[in-house]
Design an enzyme around this catalytic site. Structure first.
Site, PDB file in Angstrom:
ATOM      1  N   TYR A 129       0.843  -1.203   0.000  1.00  0.00           N
ATOM      2  CA  TYR A 129       0.000   0.000   0.000  1.00  0.00           C
ATOM      3  C   TYR A 129       0.877   1.252   0.000  1.00  0.00           C
ATOM      4  CZ  TYR A 129      -3.407   3.423   1.751  1.00  0.00           C
ATOM      5  OH  TYR A 129      -4.199   4.525   1.922  1.00  0.00           O
TER       6      TYR A 129
ATOM      7  N   LYS B  19       1.302   4.347  -2.856  1.00  0.00           N
ATOM      8  CA  LYS B  19       1.107   5.758  -2.506  1.00  0.00           C
ATOM      9  C   LYS B  19       2.370   6.572  -2.790  1.00  0.00           C
ATOM     10  CE  LYS B  19      -3.160   5.578  -1.193  1.00  0.00           C
ATOM     11  NZ  LYS B  19      -4.214   6.303  -1.925  1.00  0.00           N
TER      12      LYS B  19
END
Length: 174
Positions: A80, A84
């Site tokens: 994740y 990002k």
């Protein structure tokens, strides 16, 4: 594909949260089973399609939802965080491309927001309600470009975390 009409404001709010721990140990380490497309590839595809319209009209604003997780790879959510971080780097280049056209690009580096995505995660610090997040994000979107932390407490926290030597950071249970 052309984007019709005049655009003054666009939001890009990608976010898929999976079992990062198992992805990192069982599937992510060999490159199979990694599904970061919802966070990065999908967002980049949408923004790329929007860019010619923003350039042609000579202005606009783009706001994308990043995360504090993109500032430093952590063992619990490194996939994740990687998506990002990739999104933030993409947005820097995107902003440079669109600057001459008067387009402002803002990446909001969000901390935890009290939503279904974070409910199963115990003890998250500096949690913010969705309504507080939205009102602050809207204010910052109207006046800013570059990147901003939301809530603001994440700026000093992540500044310290980014400065930690890897040997110390890797021993932390964060």
């Amino acid at each position: 594909m052309p984007v019709p009409g005049r655009w003054r404001f666009s939001q890009c709010l990608p976010g898929l949260w999976g079992d990062a721990g198992s992805s990192g140990r069982r599937r992510g380490s060999d490159g199979r089973g990694i599904h970061g497309d919802g966070d990065f590839t999908g967002a980049a595809s949408i923004l790329a399609a929007l860019a010619p319209a923003l350039e042609a009209q000579g202005g606009g604003r783009v706001v994308a939802l990043g995360s504090v997780a993109g500032d430093r790879g952590r063992k619990r959510n490194f996939l994740y965080g990687a998506t990002k971080a990739a999104l933030r780097t993409y947005l820097q280049g995107y902003a440079a491309r669109l600057a001459k056209a008067g387009v402002r690009v803002l990446c909001i580096k969000a901390g935890p927001v009290d939503t279904a995505m974070t409910w199963p995660l115990p003890g998250l610090p500096f949690m913010v309600s969705p309504s507080a997040f939205a009102s602050t994000a809207w204010r910052r979107a109207r006046r800013g470009s570059g990147s901003t932390y939301l809530p603001s407490i994440w700026w000093p926290v992540m500044s310290i975390i980014r400065l930690l030597p890897t040997s110390i950071f890797n021993r932390l249970d964060i």
